[in-house]
Enzyme design. Sequence first.
Site, PDB file in Angstrom:
ATOM      1  N   THR A 131       0.907  -1.346   0.451  1.00 29.69           N
ATOM      2  CA  THR A 131       0.045  -0.064  -0.059  1.00 29.69           C
ATOM      3  C   THR A 131       1.053   1.336   0.396  1.00 29.69           C
ATOM      4  OG1 THR A 131      -0.240   0.097   2.407  1.00 29.69           O
ATOM      5  CG2 THR A 131      -1.726  -0.912   1.338  1.00 29.69           C
ATOM      6  N   LYS A 157       3.156  -5.009   3.453  1.00 30.43           N
ATOM      7  CA  LYS A 157       4.071  -3.848   3.235  1.00 30.43           C
ATOM      8  C   LYS A 157       3.264  -2.622   3.302  1.00 30.43           C
ATOM      9  CE  LYS A 157       6.977  -2.426   0.653  1.00 30.43           C
ATOM     10  NZ  LYS A 157       7.300  -1.143   0.578  1.00 30.43           N
ATOM     11  N   GLU A 235      -3.519  -0.715  -8.791  1.00 34.68           N
ATOM     12  CA  GLU A 235      -4.014   0.393  -9.043  1.00 34.68           C
ATOM     13  C   GLU A 235      -3.128   2.157  -8.776  1.00 34.68           C
ATOM     14  OE1 GLU A 235      -7.048   0.854  -8.300  1.00 34.68           O
ATOM     15  OE2 GLU A 235      -7.788  -0.737  -7.974  1.00 34.68           O
ATOM     16  N   GLU A 366       1.495  13.513 -13.865  1.00 31.89           N
ATOM     17  CA  GLU A 366       0.274  13.205 -12.712  1.00 31.89           C
ATOM     18  C   GLU A 366       1.719  13.960 -11.371  1.00 31.89           C
ATOM     19  OE1 GLU A 366      -1.675  10.456  -9.225  1.00 31.89           O
ATOM     20  OE2 GLU A 366      -0.143  10.005 -10.943  1.00 31.89           O
TER      21      GLU A 366
END
Length: 478
Positions: A131, A157, A235, A366
């Site tokens: 994450t 993790k 993601e 981004e």
Amino acid sequence: RGEVITSYCPANNEPIARVTQATMAEYEETVQKTREAWKLWADIPAPKRGEIVRQIGDALRKKINVLGSLVSLEMGKIYVEGVGEVQEYVDVCDYAVGLSRMIGGPMLPSERPGHALIEQWNPVGLVGIITAFNFPVAVYGWNNAIALTCGNVCLWKGAPTTPLTSVAVSKIVAEVLERNNLPGAICSMTCGGADIGTAMAKDERVDLLSFTGSTHVGKMVAMMVQDRFGRKLLELGGNNAIIVFEDADLSLVVPSAVFASVGTAGQRCTTTRRLMLHESVHDTVIERVAKAYKQVRIGDPWDPTTLYGPLHTKQAVDQYLAAIEQAKQQGGTVVCGGKVMDRPGNYVEPTIITGLAHDAPIVHTETFVPILYVLKFKTEEEAFAWNNEVKQGLSSSIFTKDMGRVFRWLGPKGSDCGIVNVNIPTSGAEIGGAFGGEKHTGGGRESGSDSWKQYMRRSTCTINYSKDLPLAQGIKFE
């Protein structure tokens, strides 16, 4: 027994605590114990697993305020968002409890007499979860609750810069497991950096790797997992747009644009980075949004009245300054913000930049900071094309009252994103809908809808309960 790292508070850059990371030997021990725990967990009926997940949700409810405070302290998001993030984990636990009595595949009609055709779903085994810093609780929660319900064990993790939150969440979950005489290794956690992440990506014992983070790192992770023909759930980044048409309700547009652009100090993957305004409302909307920006309450993230806190790291401040400089060089004008704030911590002004071309390099980049690029468009076709021309495809929104336009936006020639909204911001997704995006966002889906299928493997089963052996497609073999 590994490297000792320090967790810093982004609001003042003061150290909070030191955490000892894992060595590779400890990673190896953890994987072995986690896989051993799966043998027990997989035998527990799904509704019983759902009961454990329900208890995890209840344990999180009892700690929601203190855990939300820890998220604010360590990550830097405002207190109400920290609590809301823990609430997401609680909500997904509730969702997963219901799911525990609904997982199943169909019985399909067989073309052969005396035969049954069944779709069976089984857990994949060990789900690795990596994450990011910006949602140090919720993203793990989405994966963990559903993976557990599906019969998997988890190895987590968290981000190296939010280790205290990872430890706190793991302790809450472990207490629930051990209270039920289950091994804590069912939900293992390893603090570590790129070495642990790389090991998880390359480890054939990790049956599914769920990675949340940047597109750049996600691409490397995907290639390592693919090299061993592993399963991955990605993601990654988003370069999200709000499109405002001439018939939009501006009383909805302004708070939506502000919330989605400055919320979490621009550090959500669903943050609005491009605001596309029809030429007829362009000047009016900029004026109102800029006025609202100046009213945003900036301060300590754990003060309940604060709406906007610091960036997570000093490196993010440098990225903020570099992006503004690039935008100016490419023809942009800073309408609001643009400066680092003179106070302790990683505070920068929320920034609005106008005058850039829709395809300017910085607009297509981004940058994970609170910079909003405002673009002026003339036609629906132009706006839809600009929305889709960036490499990422996560979230998107239009504001309009034209129902024909709404359904064109939702249709095959509309938005190419995984999240397609009308008259609401790009951020703030609900847990009931599958979350994720297309293209360089990675294609993964987490949380709602049928995302549970990613955490399971499917078997097509044919059972012959007759005394004959007819072949499929009417083939005769005599």
